[in-house]
Motif scaffolding. Structure first.
Motif, PDB file in Angstrom:
ATOM      1  N   ILE A 143       0.836  -1.204   0.000  1.00  0.00           N
ATOM      2  CA  ILE A 143       0.000   0.000   0.000  1.00  0.00           C
ATOM      3  C   ILE A 143       0.871   1.255   0.000  1.00  0.00           C
ATOM      4  CG2 ILE A 143      -1.823   1.226   1.225  1.00  0.00           C
ATOM      5  CD1 ILE A 143      -2.711  -1.404   2.323  1.00  0.00           C
ATOM      6  N   TRP A 144       2.028   1.172   0.689  1.00  0.00           N
ATOM      7  CA  TRP A 144       2.952   2.309   0.714  1.00  0.00           C
ATOM      8  C   TRP A 144       3.437   2.659  -0.679  1.00  0.00           C
ATOM      9  CZ3 TRP A 144       8.265   1.956  -0.483  1.00  0.00           C
ATOM     10  CH2 TRP A 144       9.033   3.076  -0.157  1.00  0.00           C
ATOM     11  N   GLU A 145       3.712   1.599  -1.506  1.00  0.00           N
ATOM     12  CA  GLU A 145       4.221   1.839  -2.865  1.00  0.00           C
ATOM     13  C   GLU A 145       3.211   2.618  -3.688  1.00  0.00           C
ATOM     14  OE1 GLU A 145       5.312  -1.862  -4.712  1.00  0.00           O
ATOM     15  OE2 GLU A 145       7.284  -1.828  -3.761  1.00  0.00           O
ATOM     16  N   LYS A 146       1.904   2.375  -3.398  1.00  0.00           N
ATOM     17  CA  LYS A 146       0.884   3.059  -4.197  1.00  0.00           C
ATOM     18  C   LYS A 146       0.591   4.453  -3.677  1.00  0.00           C
ATOM     19  CE  LYS A 146      -1.408  -1.221  -5.026  1.00  0.00           C
ATOM     20  NZ  LYS A 146      -2.397  -2.018  -4.320  1.00  0.00           N
ATOM     21  N   THR A 147       0.763   4.667  -2.353  1.00  0.00           N
ATOM     22  CA  THR A 147       0.323   5.952  -1.795  1.00  0.00           C
ATOM     23  C   THR A 147       1.486   6.927  -1.579  1.00  0.00           C
ATOM     24  OG1 THR A 147       0.392   4.915   0.369  1.00  0.00           O
ATOM     25  CG2 THR A 147      -1.752   5.057  -0.695  1.00  0.00           C
ATOM     26  N   THR A 202      -0.428   8.438  10.426  1.00  0.00           N
ATOM     27  CA  THR A 202      -1.297   9.199   9.526  1.00  0.00           C
ATOM     28  C   THR A 202      -1.339   8.551   8.149  1.00  0.00           C
ATOM     29  OG1 THR A 202       0.619  10.582   9.091  1.00  0.00           O
ATOM     30  CG2 THR A 202      -1.020  11.468  10.586  1.00  0.00           C
ATOM     31  N   GLU A 203      -0.287   7.754   7.817  1.00  0.00           N
ATOM     32  CA  GLU A 203      -0.269   7.093   6.500  1.00  0.00           C
ATOM     33  C   GLU A 203      -1.335   6.026   6.424  1.00  0.00           C
ATOM     34  OE1 GLU A 203       3.620   5.451   5.939  1.00  0.00           O
ATOM     35  OE2 GLU A 203       4.543   7.300   6.639  1.00  0.00           O
ATOM     36  N   TRP A 204      -1.972   5.941   5.272  1.00  0.00           N
ATOM     37  CA  TRP A 204      -3.052   4.977   5.109  1.00  0.00           C
ATOM     38  C   TRP A 204      -2.541   3.540   5.235  1.00  0.00           C
ATOM     39  CZ3 TRP A 204      -7.689   3.987   5.927  1.00  0.00           C
ATOM     40  CH2 TRP A 204      -8.380   2.984   5.247  1.00  0.00           C
TER      41      TRP A 204
END
Lengths: 336, 184
Positions: free
Chosen positions: A96-100, B110-112
């Motif tokens: 998810i980090w890679e996308k956001t 705060t990060e999703w």
């Protein structure tokens, strides 16, 4: 009547020369990075990558709020959180980090390692396409953004995967801006593949075959940067194609900025990944067998000691003050 | 800071591989003259080598640490510093380098990516999760040693202790190597 230069007004306010003295000493005490940001920036850097488009924020916020609400109703999650047994799955978080927020973090790391400063002076881009580069079958020797690998691990051609739609063309490049043995501002290109269809790097046109990293002994850690460019159409790379096999370092001398300037109308940088490497025994083999040259060995020499500009009447300085400015000639201390 | 080095012209020997059947393998040493007529292009090397990698000297513990500031707290003698802050709703961990005011690495609830899997974004489990993810990201970034300074009454809290253990289990060392002083 004598006028005071600056005053300490009631209420703690400083005026005049006192204020000037305070602000100058404050500015000088800051670390170099903050000092630069205080000074007005000269030239603005150019963004050469793709513009960042966000999806509809309203929908996204609604969906996320919904998920958070469901989490709060989940009794198991609450129990795990309360008893401190909650464990996150790092792979899921990474995905998810890679996308956001991934691209922004990778850009910050690239700036921290001086990748933009050395490869694309006065320019920067947001690496929106996540690059997955693995040197081994398992994920032990993967290239992220600054991790340390040995030249033994990076000796063979890696497996590369990135998201690409059908019919799109890409260019992949591996350079080292620190390795050049003659010119400090140039780089050595280790691998250059152009016109890659979709995500298959093997099907691309190999302009320069893979050369394993060779950081010389004593020079410390070198950065090896993978840059992925997205092409708008097929590009004729005849001028950039090196002869196979190419083991001459003069042929491999490269400047990313010149290469990009030549093709800047047809391609845009879209992804970046880099690793660091230090000398090990396989580098000796690379020098002797592959490059067919003697291995250079270096030693660290620290920069000369700083002395402030010489003053005619140095206050409270010992007699050897004069020796500091005598440019290495015979010292006068030790004889008294 | 530039990393300049001097070329050591020591006794470096090299054995040439057999090129053709007529030639025999020869061992060349620094002292012996080159028997080949053509000059080898690869051989030319600049005696002063400058490594432009800004993190090279830090990794070798040769970079300058900002000494001084000994009468106040905290000190500035580090290469990378870790900052952990808990606000009312979120938990944030930042890694700063000695030369930048902007954090180099961040991990926050705060990060999703983290918010999605947590029950609460400011509890002790959240701190532990932040520690795990930050350790993972630091390994990916090549920063494994940093300095972590807090006041004692914050350091003793469960949140900071669980954050610290999560970082250590992730493989980060919360101390930095001492600087090496090299003469000349």
């Amino acid at each position: 009547m004598l006028r005071r230069q600056g005053t300490n007004l009631p209420g703690g306010r400083l005026t005049g020369a006192t204020w000037k003295h305070w602000i100058l000493s404050m500015a000088r005490s800051l670390p170099p990075g903050l000092q630069e940001s205080c000074v007005v920036a000269g030239v603005e850097k150019v963004d050469i990558g793709f513009p960042y488009y966000r999806t509809s924020r309203i929908k996204e916020v609604k969906e996320r709020k919904q998920l958070v609400k469901e989490n709060r109703k989940n009794a198991e999650l609450e129990r795990a959180s309360r008893l401190r047994t909650l464990k996150l799955s790092l792979d899921h978080v990474q995905e998810i980090w890679e996308k956001t927020s991934g691209p922004f973090h990778i850009k910050k790391m690239a700036e921290h390692y001086g990748v933009f400063r050395d490869l694309f002076p006065m320019a920067h881009f947001l690496p929106q396409v996540p690059l997955r580069i693995c040197y081994s079958q398992d994920t032990s020797a993967q290239v992220y953004y600054g991790n340390r690998l040995t030249p033994t691990e990076a000796a063979s051609v890696p497996q590369i995967s990135f998201e690409a739609e059908e019919g799109s063309l890409w260019t992949l490049m591996l350079t080292c801006p620190d390795e050049h043995l003659l010119d400090n501002e140039a780089e050595y290109v280790h691998w250059l593949v152009g016109n890659i269809p979709g995500g298959a790097v093997q099907a691309g046109e190999e302009l320069c075959h893979y050369l394993p990293p060779f950081p010389p002994r004593g020079t410390g850690f070198h950065r090896y940067v993978y840059v992925l460019f997205k092409q708008e159409g097929r590009i004729d790379f005849q001028e950039d194609a090196r002869p196979t096999p190419c083991y001459s370092l003069a042929d491999r001398s490269f400047k990313t900025i010149d290469f990009y300037r030549k093709h800047q109308d047809d391609m845009t940088p879209a992804g970046v990944a880099f690793f660091q490497s230090q000398w090990d025994e396989s580098v000796t083999n690379t020098f002797h067998t592959t490059l067919n040259m003697r291995e250079p060995v270096f030693e660290f020499s620290r920069p000369p000691v700083y002395h402030p500009p010489q003053v005619k009447f140095p206050h409270r300085q010992p007699l050897r003050y004069l020796d500091r400015y005598r440019d290495g000639k015979e010292h006068s201390y030790g004889i008294y | 800071m530039a990393f300049s080095v001097r070329l050591l012209l020591g006794q470096i020997q090299r054995c040439r591989p057999i090129v053709a059947i007529n030639q025999t393998a020869r061992c060349l040493s620094q002292a012996a003259p080159q028997p080949e007529p053509s000059a080898d292009e690869n051989e030319s090397v600049n005696p002063t080598f400058v490594n432009r990698n800004p993190r090279n000297l830090e990794l070798l513990a040769l970079a300058v640490k900002e000494r001084g500031w000994k009468t106040i707290w905290p000190r500035r003698e580090f290469y990378h510093r870790l900052e952990f802050s808990r606000t009312k709703n979120y938990v944030t961990a930042n890694v700063f380098s000695s030369s930048s005011a902007v954090p180099v690495l961040t991990c926050s609830t705060t990060e999703w990516a983290l918010k999605k899997d947590l029950y609460s974004t400011n509890c002790v489990s959240a701190c532990e999760a932040v520690g795990q993810v930050l350790a993972h990201r630091c390994h990916q970034a090549g920063i494994t040693r940093m300095v972590f300074r807090t006041v004692p009454w914050i350091y003793r809290s469960d949140a900071v202790q669980s954050f610290r253990t999560a970082l250590k289990e992730g493989g980060i060392t919360l101390s930095e190597p001492r600087r090496k002083f090299v003469s000349t």
